[in-house]
Scaffold this active site. Structure first.
Site, PDB file in Angstrom:
ATOM      1  N   HIS A 291     -22.469   9.022 -20.106  1.00 53.33           N
ATOM      2  CA  HIS A 291     -23.624   8.143 -20.289  1.00 53.33           C
ATOM      3  C   HIS A 291     -23.897   7.417 -18.971  1.00 53.33           C
ATOM      4  O   HIS A 291     -22.997   6.845 -18.369  1.00 53.33           O
ATOM      5  CB  HIS A 291     -23.314   7.129 -21.399  1.00 53.33           C
ATOM      6  CG  HIS A 291     -24.464   6.261 -21.792  1.00 53.33           C
ATOM      7  ND1 HIS A 291     -25.217   6.514 -22.917  1.00 53.33           N
ATOM      8  CD2 HIS A 291     -24.986   5.157 -21.224  1.00 53.33           C
ATOM      9  CE1 HIS A 291     -26.153   5.595 -23.021  1.00 53.33           C
ATOM     10  NE2 HIS A 291     -26.039   4.756 -22.005  1.00 53.33           N
TER      11      HIS A 291
ATOM     12  N   HIS B 156     -24.639 -10.885 -23.539  1.00 53.86           N
ATOM     13  CA  HIS B 156     -23.284 -10.500 -23.175  1.00 53.86           C
ATOM     14  C   HIS B 156     -23.104 -10.888 -21.712  1.00 53.86           C
ATOM     15  O   HIS B 156     -23.666 -10.257 -20.820  1.00 53.86           O
ATOM     16  CB  HIS B 156     -23.061  -9.004 -23.387  1.00 53.86           C
ATOM     17  CG  HIS B 156     -23.368  -8.542 -24.773  1.00 53.86           C
ATOM     18  ND1 HIS B 156     -24.133  -7.428 -25.044  1.00 53.86           N
ATOM     19  CD2 HIS B 156     -23.030  -9.061 -25.977  1.00 53.86           C
ATOM     20  CE1 HIS B 156     -24.245  -7.271 -26.354  1.00 53.86           C
ATOM     21  NE2 HIS B 156     -23.581  -8.254 -26.941  1.00 53.86           N
TER      22      HIS B 156
END
Length: 440
Positions: free
Chosen positions: A295, A368
């Protein structure tokens, strides 16, 4: 006098090309030829330069626009401080910034008549607007047109990401009609008002205190990937000559101020330059992705970036996760578990985000921060680990991220609002231990 009621959004005309020097006039011959500030301008207009970078910035970074207007901007009353509501500016010092993962439900639309300015709510910020570093992250929720009020932001340029409802932005340089799936950027200092053709609207704003947003470099991708210059649209000149009792609101040094105006400030008859509002349809982004394995990092999805003084390290990157094919072989396809020096604020415009299939709703958001671990929830991990690895298309999805090198500090409102999901961490509770001492 030009009536705003005569404007049909379907008939709006735009100039194309990111960062190009554009010229446009609403009246023939309003633009001077051969010089920017002649002794007398046609139609009895005033010449006024608008600069959003330092005068001596390198040519390829310099942003300025010459405007030819009915009255100079100084034709106004004094500013007086007004209530800033839930609007905040970096640095956020009202509460400590925790390293916890955080997620919020969509903020509800307000009751009654609330315009764009009064409906601004700051969720988080970093850096320091006074030193022109960092960003502010806001949500706008509005149910009324701005009517006789105008706004400009001296603290930073504003990147709009509509999520619900279209916006009709009347700016000094012209009109932009922006719907969900598109973005709009209004440079630092440009005056505007927002109308709501559908009666209400909600969306996100990245207030960029740093260097102006620009297109990301393509590197080995080559000439045609990512966002292309030609797809960015600037407004053509439009003006109104209206005398009435108006109010100009300024965001300046973290506070709001209001000044009286006896006329509309949207009286620019012509302009030439490269600092102006623009919009971009995110569906035109040319997504690059892996066709072999692993990814890719989110930087491969960068639409716009504001670089910090450290090369390759962004003050803010605006990244999108649009519909796309996933083809990687032998690969865990959702985002891998990760911890970053970069801090990530995410929003969802529509559909489902592939790493968070439950609890992350359109209009919602998550944070985050620097070195805070995160990644796919337990159910997503299970499904992705056992999926048949055939070509798969993510279709109904459009998420985005504001990614910054600086810690993104939530406001007191964001930490304590009922919209905050206090049980967000529990989506990882189902992560199992598979280790048994055998490599198989």
């Amino acid at each position: 006098m030009v009536s705003t009621a005569s404007i049909d959004p379907k008939e709006l005309q735009y100039l194309n090309g990111f960062g190009n020097e554009h010229e446009t006039e609403a009246l023939e011959g309003a633009l001077p030829v051969g010089q920017f500030s002649p002794q007398k301008v046609n139609y009895g207009l005033y010449a006024e330069q608008f600069s959003s970078t330092a005068f001596t910035a390198p040519r390829h970074q310099n942003r300025r626009t010459w405007t030819y207007r009915i009255r100079p901007s100084i034709a106004m009353g004094d500013f007086e401080a007004i209530d800033r509501g839930l609007l905040r500016t970096g640095p956020i010092t009202e509460v400590p910034a925790p390293p916890n993962v955080m997620r919020w439900d969509p903020l509800p639309l307000p009751g009654g008549n609330v315009d764009f300015v009064d409906g601004l709510t700051t969720v988080a910020a970093n850096g320091d607007a006074a030193s022109q570093t960092g960003i502010g992250i806001h949500v706008y929720t509005a149910t009324a047109n701005m009517e006789k009020r105008f706004f400009y932001n001296a603290d930073g340029e504003m990147l709009f990401v509509p999520q619900q409802g279209t916006l009709l932005a009347y700016t000094e340089m012209g009109i932009l009609h922006v719907k969900p799936g598109e973005i709009m950027v209004i440079p630092r200092g440009v005056k505007f008002r927002i109308d709501l053709p559908e009666g209400s609207a909600r969306g996100y704003i990245c207030e960029n205190y740093g260097a102006p947003l620009e297109l990301a470099e393509r590197g080995p991708v080559g000439a045609n990937g990512y966002a292309n210059d030609r797809d960015f649209q600037y407004p053509t000149a439009w003006f109104e000559d209206v005398e009435d009792n108006f109010t100009l609101i300024a965001k300046f040094s973290g506070n709001l101020f209001a000044a009286a105006l006896g006329h509309s400030p949207l009286d620019v008859v012509a302009w030439v330059g490269n600092s102006a509002p623009y919009k971009y349809d995110l569906a035109r982004f040319n997504t690059m992705n892996t066709v072999s394995y692993d990814h890719p990092d989110p930087s491969i999805f960068t639409v716009l970036t504001s670089q910090s003084e450290t090369e390759g390290t962004a003050n803010v990157d605006f990244v999108i996760f649009p519909p796309r094919w996933m083809v990687a072989e032998g690969t865990f396809r959702p985002p891998y578990y990760h911890r970053n020096i970069m801090s990530e604020f995410m929003g969802l415009i529509h559909g489902v985000y592939d790493a968070k299939e439950a609890g992350f709703e359109p209009g919602g958001m998550s944070l985050h921060n620097c070195m805070t671990p995160h990644g796919p929830e337990a159910a997503v991990f299970e499904a992705a680990s056992n999926a048949e690895l055939e070509p798969h298309r993510y279709e109904d999805t459009l998420a985005f991220m504001f990614e910054s090198r600086y810690v993104i500090a939530p406001t007191e409102f964001a930490l304590n609002t009922n919209a905050r999901q206090q049980n967000y961490l529990k989506c990882w509770d189902g992560l199992k231990k598979y280790y048994n001492g055998s490599k198989d």
